[in-house]
Design a protein around this motif. Structure first.
Motif, PDB file in Angstrom:
ATOM      1  N   LEU A   1       0.827  -1.207   0.000  1.00  0.00           N
ATOM      2  CA  LEU A   1       0.000   0.000   0.000  1.00  0.00           C
ATOM      3  C   LEU A   1       0.861   1.257   0.000  1.00  0.00           C
ATOM      4  CD1 LEU A   1      -2.828  -1.065   2.483  1.00  0.00           C
ATOM      5  CD2 LEU A   1      -2.939  -0.954  -0.007  1.00  0.00           C
TER       6      LEU A   1
ATOM      7  N   ILE B 246      -0.580   4.888  -0.832  1.00  0.00           N
ATOM      8  CA  ILE B 246      -1.715   4.902   0.089  1.00  0.00           C
ATOM      9  C   ILE B 246      -1.223   5.158   1.508  1.00  0.00           C
ATOM     10  CG2 ILE B 246      -3.674   3.608   1.005  1.00  0.00           C
ATOM     11  CD1 ILE B 246      -3.936   4.274  -1.939  1.00  0.00           C
TER      12      ILE B 246
ATOM     13  N   SER C 160      -1.506   5.230   5.565  1.00  0.00           N
ATOM     14  CA  SER C 160      -2.098   4.259   6.488  1.00  0.00           C
ATOM     15  C   SER C 160      -3.416   4.744   7.078  1.00  0.00           C
ATOM     16  CB  SER C 160      -1.111   3.934   7.611  1.00  0.00           C
ATOM     17  OG  SER C 160      -0.779   5.111   8.331  1.00  0.00           O
TER      18      SER C 160
ATOM     19  N   ALA D  68      -5.667   6.627   5.535  1.00  0.00           N
ATOM     20  CA  ALA D  68      -6.657   6.929   4.492  1.00  0.00           C
ATOM     21  C   ALA D  68      -7.851   5.979   4.589  1.00  0.00           C
ATOM     22  CB  ALA D  68      -6.016   6.810   3.113  1.00  0.00           C
TER      23      ALA D  68
ATOM     24  N   LYS E  63     -10.088   3.546   2.868  1.00  0.00           N
ATOM     25  CA  LYS E  63      -9.756   2.714   1.704  1.00  0.00           C
ATOM     26  C   LYS E  63     -10.958   1.864   1.290  1.00  0.00           C
ATOM     27  CE  LYS E  63      -6.205   1.337   4.192  1.00  0.00           C
ATOM     28  NZ  LYS E  63      -6.004   2.487   5.115  1.00  0.00           N
TER      29      LYS E  63
ATOM     30  N   GLY F  60     -12.006  -0.864  -1.520  1.00  0.00           N
ATOM     31  CA  GLY F  60     -11.483  -1.759  -2.543  1.00  0.00           C
ATOM     32  C   GLY F  60     -12.558  -2.139  -3.544  1.00  0.00           C
TER      33      GLY F  60
ATOM     34  N   CYS G  66     -11.690   9.567   0.080  1.00  0.00           N
ATOM     35  CA  CYS G  66     -11.209   8.198   0.245  1.00  0.00           C
ATOM     36  C   CYS G  66     -10.291   7.824  -0.912  1.00  0.00           C
ATOM     37  CB  CYS G  66     -12.377   7.216   0.301  1.00  0.00           C
ATOM     38  SG  CYS G  66     -13.300   7.116  -1.257  1.00  0.00           S
ATOM     39  N   GLU G  67      -9.626   6.704  -0.741  1.00  0.00           N
ATOM     40  CA  GLU G  67      -8.854   6.091  -1.814  1.00  0.00           C
ATOM     41  C   GLU G  67      -9.635   4.891  -2.339  1.00  0.00           C
ATOM     42  OE1 GLU G  67      -6.199   7.221  -3.095  1.00  0.00           O
ATOM     43  OE2 GLU G  67      -5.106   8.387  -1.600  1.00  0.00           O
TER      44      GLU G  67
ATOM     45  N   LEU H  37      -9.160   1.463  -4.410  1.00  0.00           N
ATOM     46  CA  LEU H  37      -8.109   0.532  -4.812  1.00  0.00           C
ATOM     47  C   LEU H  37      -8.703  -0.574  -5.670  1.00  0.00           C
ATOM     48  CD1 LEU H  37      -7.309   1.764  -1.907  1.00  0.00           C
ATOM     49  CD2 LEU H  37      -5.698  -0.126  -1.794  1.00  0.00           C
TER      50      LEU H  37
ATOM     51  N   ARG I  89      -6.272   3.770  -7.509  1.00  0.00           N
ATOM     52  CA  ARG I  89      -4.993   3.079  -7.346  1.00  0.00           C
ATOM     53  C   ARG I  89      -5.161   1.612  -7.714  1.00  0.00           C
ATOM     54  NH1 ARG I  89      -1.279   7.248  -5.697  1.00  0.00           N
ATOM     55  NH2 ARG I  89      -2.484   8.721  -4.445  1.00  0.00           N
TER      56      ARG I  89
ATOM     57  N   LYS J 214      -6.835  -4.572   5.067  1.00  0.00           N
ATOM     58  CA  LYS J 214      -6.598  -3.157   5.374  1.00  0.00           C
ATOM     59  C   LYS J 214      -7.733  -2.254   4.881  1.00  0.00           C
ATOM     60  CE  LYS J 214      -2.496  -4.343   6.838  1.00  0.00           C
ATOM     61  NZ  LYS J 214      -2.206  -4.424   8.290  1.00  0.00           N
ATOM     62  N   LEU J 215      -8.672  -2.806   4.110  1.00  0.00           N
ATOM     63  CA  LEU J 215      -9.746  -2.000   3.540  1.00  0.00           C
ATOM     64  C   LEU J 215     -10.822  -1.693   4.580  1.00  0.00           C
ATOM     65  CD1 LEU J 215     -10.264  -3.954   0.182  1.00  0.00           C
ATOM     66  CD2 LEU J 215      -8.885  -1.889   0.530  1.00  0.00           C
TER      67      LEU J 215
END
Length: 374
Positions: free
Chosen positions: A211, A216, A218, A220, A222, A224, A254-255, A257, A281, A297-298
């Motif tokens: 990540l 990315i 930590s 953020a 996230k 998916g 947000c990110e 992925l 990403r 991690k999402l």
């Protein structure tokens, strides 16, 4: 199934039946106190199906805390069971003939027949029946072979493989309950339908590096997105998914992925071609356990009805999943943190963008994340 395949199957059934006598016994008469070595056969299904059996494995371990429990799985599903505390040994079955070597064959045989074989073999069938699984159970020298009663080997013919036939509690129920029904015949009791997937600290650290390498942070938020599915009828349209991603980026800080599986690079490029004016990403193609650690991690995962959905469930990651030919009441992870979408006509193409964005908003509110204007 072609005529030649049917003939070969009948030939194998006749051959196995000639050397194996399936003397019927009721589950209540099983000598359970003598079951010191137990074999579970689950080599004929996919990654997600194996995870769905883990509540039954956990119940089996609780019932037989001091027995040696082995499981037969395919080579590509085996990582899902690594580190599982309810299994003592994993026996790998290679799906394709060209993957077998003399050493692999010898190892498989020794694990299956070593130490006098097994006291009982439990064949974890649910939707379909695998003749190869039945043959593995016979080869294990198990005194008792246990399997469900709703999938005959040959319709209309007496059972030729299983000594003990286990009933289903209900015809329509979650798939994990079907597997639990099998081990309930041995006196096992369920402690819930949570799936087990245990990752190591090293695997989680590797996911953090992945990540970091794609930019990315930590802290953020996230989300998916796994867009693939081998069966096109189970694949949510990429143009609609792109609109969902654009809506997420417009409404949440947000990110996003993109999670990729084997043979999905072209699909990812097609999805990216539909996405307009927002940054997403791409997680690189990773070994399945590292990919699972990334999923852990999402905060939320959007996915089709595939193994990725079950991996997320095992790691307590909320999902919004898209369903079509498989009934979500049977296959969606059976927990409140998962929302399964299915159109009335059961077609994946009939799920609307609005259905998905509404489900995403519901999940984000549950997680405590609000839209930008709120």
């Amino acid at each position: 199934m072609g005529a030649l395949e049917k003939f070969f199957k009948k030939f194998l059934i006749a051959l196995v039946s000639a050397f194996h006598s399936a003397k019927r016994i009721s589950a209540s008469n099983l000598p359970l106190s003598h079951f010191k070595r137990i074999l579970v056969v689950k080599q004929h299904d996919q990654l997600g199906d194996l995870l769905v059996t883990t509540p039954a494995l956990r119940a089996l371990r609780k019932r037989f805390p001091h027995s040696h429990i082995s499981i037969v799985v395919r080579e590509y599903t085996a990582p899902m069971i690594w580190e599982n505390p309810h299994v003592d040994s994993i026996i790998v079955f290679y799906e394709k003939l060209n993957l077998w070597t003399l050493n692999k064959l010898r190892s498989f045989w020794e694990q299956l027949r070593g130490d006098g074989g097994f006291d009982c073999a439990i064949v974890m069938n649910s939707v379909s029946r695998s003749l190869s699984s039945d043959i593995i159970a016979v080869l294990s020298k198990a005194s008792y072979i246990i399997g469900p009663n709703h999938i005959p080997l040959e319709p209309g013919s007496p059972e030729k493989i299983y000594n003990v036939l286990t009933p289903r509690t209900r015809k329509i129920q979650h798939e994990s309950e079907h597997y639990l029904d099998i081990v309930r015949s041995l006196g096992a009791t369920s402690d819930g339908l949570t799936y087990d997937l245990i990752l190591t600290d090293d695997e989680e650290s590797e996911a953090e590096k992945v990540l970091y390498n794609i930019g990315i942070q930590s802290d953020a938020v996230k989300i998916g997105v796994h867009f693939g599915a081998l069966n096109k009828e189970k694949r949510f349209p990429l143009d609609k998914l792109a609109k969902v991603i654009e809506w997420i980026k417009a409404n949440y800080t947000c990110e996003v992925l993109l999670i990729i599986g084997p043979h999905e690079v072209q699909l990812r490029e097609e999805l990216l071609s539909h996405i307009r004016n927002v940054e997403v990403r791409s997680v690189p193609l990773l070994p399945i356990r590292i990919s699972s650690a990334v999923i852990k991690k999402l905060h939320l995962l959007l996915c089709n009805d595939t193994a990725t959905m079950h991996i997320a469930s095992a790691l307590c990651v909320p999902t919004v999943s898209f369903h079509s030919i498989s009934d979500p009441t049977q296959w969606k992870p059976p927990h409140e943190r998962h929302l399964g979408l299915r159109a009335d006509d059961k077609k994946i193409t009939s799920i609307t963008v609005e259905m998905v964005t509404s489900a995403v908003e519901t999940q984000m509110r549950k997680l405590g994340f609000h839209k930008k204007e709120e």
